[in-house]
Design an enzyme around this catalytic site. Structure first.
Site, PDB file in Angstrom:
ATOM      1  N   ILE A 196      53.028  40.395  24.085  1.00 34.15           N
ATOM      2  CA  ILE A 196      52.642  39.537  24.905  1.00 34.15           C
ATOM      3  C   ILE A 196      51.334  39.988  25.606  1.00 34.15           C
ATOM      4  CG2 ILE A 196      52.967  38.315  26.868  1.00 34.15           C
ATOM      5  CD1 ILE A 196      56.130  38.675  26.420  1.00 34.15           C
TER       6      ILE A 196
ATOM      7  N   PHE B 149      59.299  38.062  19.904  1.00 27.86           N
ATOM      8  CA  PHE B 149      58.186  38.929  20.521  1.00 27.86           C
ATOM      9  C   PHE B 149      58.739  39.449  21.899  1.00 27.86           C
ATOM     10  CE2 PHE B 149      58.880  34.521  22.489  1.00 27.86           C
ATOM     11  CZ  PHE B 149      58.960  34.725  23.876  1.00 27.86           C
ATOM     12  N   CYS B 150      57.855  40.469  22.240  1.00 26.38           N
ATOM     13  CA  CYS B 150      58.186  41.226  23.483  1.00 26.38           C
ATOM     14  C   CYS B 150      57.104  41.542  24.168  1.00 26.38           C
ATOM     15  CB  CYS B 150      59.224  42.366  23.237  1.00 26.38           C
ATOM     16  SG  CYS B 150      58.247  43.512  21.865  1.00 26.38           S
ATOM     17  N   THR B 151      57.043  42.499  25.251  1.00 28.79           N
ATOM     18  CA  THR B 151      56.068  42.634  25.942  1.00 28.79           C
ATOM     19  C   THR B 151      54.885  43.329  25.314  1.00 28.79           C
ATOM     20  OG1 THR B 151      57.383  43.259  27.935  1.00 28.79           O
ATOM     21  CG2 THR B 151      55.245  43.899  28.185  1.00 28.79           C
TER      22      THR B 151
END
Length: 310
Positions: free
Chosen positions: A209, A180-182
């Site tokens: 996110i 996952f990332c922003t």
């Protein structure tokens, strides 16, 4: 008071003519007084822009007129003041720099997992959950049980994967991996990279996110802390409410109130994370802050002079 709409967007799509898109895209943004940064590369588009709602919608509509960007998605949030001060459109080799040739998110990205299904996936003890963001982003918030690779930039992730794929590493024997990332762009590219390395069961959080925080109620959330964002809000929490962090204008690190009260903090010059920079560098930054203050004072004077006389 006007509220400013922020749109975070990206799309991996082949744009061999990306250089020709630069000038008309910048002109469109300037005509609508939209500010922020957009990156163009042969592999697609990435960036965040902000402005009045009608102006943001106009820029998005302009982009979507291109059939290749017709399905361009964006994530919206709101601010009471402009989160960006100018508009930049940059030409890049990659819209997010991994530095590995042949990685194609268009064809090889991992399996999307919707926010409402994410908690179940990452609670599985057989799944290795990897935070693809930089160390300073992870430090202020992440998912329960997520692994922090302690990378300073996205381009360091391949080396971490190689190290942890060795016998005894977290990724040895190619387990199921959730990344996952922003906003989704880094994990979309990193899962494509993982598949290049022979990992078969690779997943990533659809929308990143930000979509999770927008979608999942705080009471049901597995997220702890705040999410770093690359604009003047610095961080957001659940429902994308702006957080309470500041930012060092010298090194970019997010700062707590305690860090801003530190003897090592000087606005625009240094903070506890970069206070060991040279005195020459600090002098340059002090001069930059002085010039910025003079420019702001001149703008206020010009605005006052332009107001109609009663």
């Amino acid at each position: 008071m006007s509220r400013f709409l922020t749109a975070a967007l990206y799309k991996f799509v082949r744009l061999p003519d990306f250089r020709e898109l630069h000038a008309p895209l910048l002109d469109c943004c300037n005509r609508h007084q939209v500010k922020g940064t957009l990156l163009l590369a042969e592999e697609g588009i990435n960036g965040t822009i902000a402005g009045l709602p009608d102006d943001i919608e106009a820029v998005l509509a302009w982009l979507r007129k291109d059939p290749r960007l017709a399905e361009l998605e964006h994530k919206s949030s709101w601010a009471d003041s402009p989160p960006f001060q100018r508009m930049k459109v940059k030409l890049k080799r990659e819209i997010v720099t991994l530095g590995v040739d042949g990685v194609s998110p268009t064809n090889m990205a991992g399996e999307y997992v919707k926010p409402q299904d994410w908690n179940t996936l990452i609670a599985d003890p057989d799944v290795v959950v990897v935070d693809c963001r930089n160390d300073y982003e992870v430090a202020i918030g992440t998912f329960d049980g997520a692994v922090d690779p302690h990378t300073r930039s996205f381009s360091e992730l391949p080396a971490w994967v190689e190290k942890e794929s060795a016998p005894g590493g977290l990724l040895a024997d190619k387990p199921r991996v959730a990344m996952f990332c922003t906003g989704g762009i880094r994990c979309e590219k990193s899962t494509a990279f993982m598949r290049m390395q022979g990992f078969e069961a690779v997943y990533h959080l659809e929308g990143g996110i930000l979509k999770y925080l927008e979608t999942i109620p705080e009471a049901d959330s597995s997220w702890q802390g705040e999410c770093f964002v690359f604009d003047d809000r610095v961080s957001v929490g659940h429902a994308l409410v702006p957080g309470g962090l500041g930012r060092c204008l010298a090194c970019g690190y997010p700062l707590t109130a305690e860090e801003q009260a530190s003897e090592h903090y000087e606005d625009g010059v240094s903070c506890p994370h970069c206070c060991d920079s040279t005195e020459e560098r600090k002098a340059e930054l002090r001069e930059r802050r002085r010039q910025q203050a003079l420019a702001a004072e001149q703008k206020r004077a010009d605005d006052k002079a332009a107001r109609p006389k009663p």
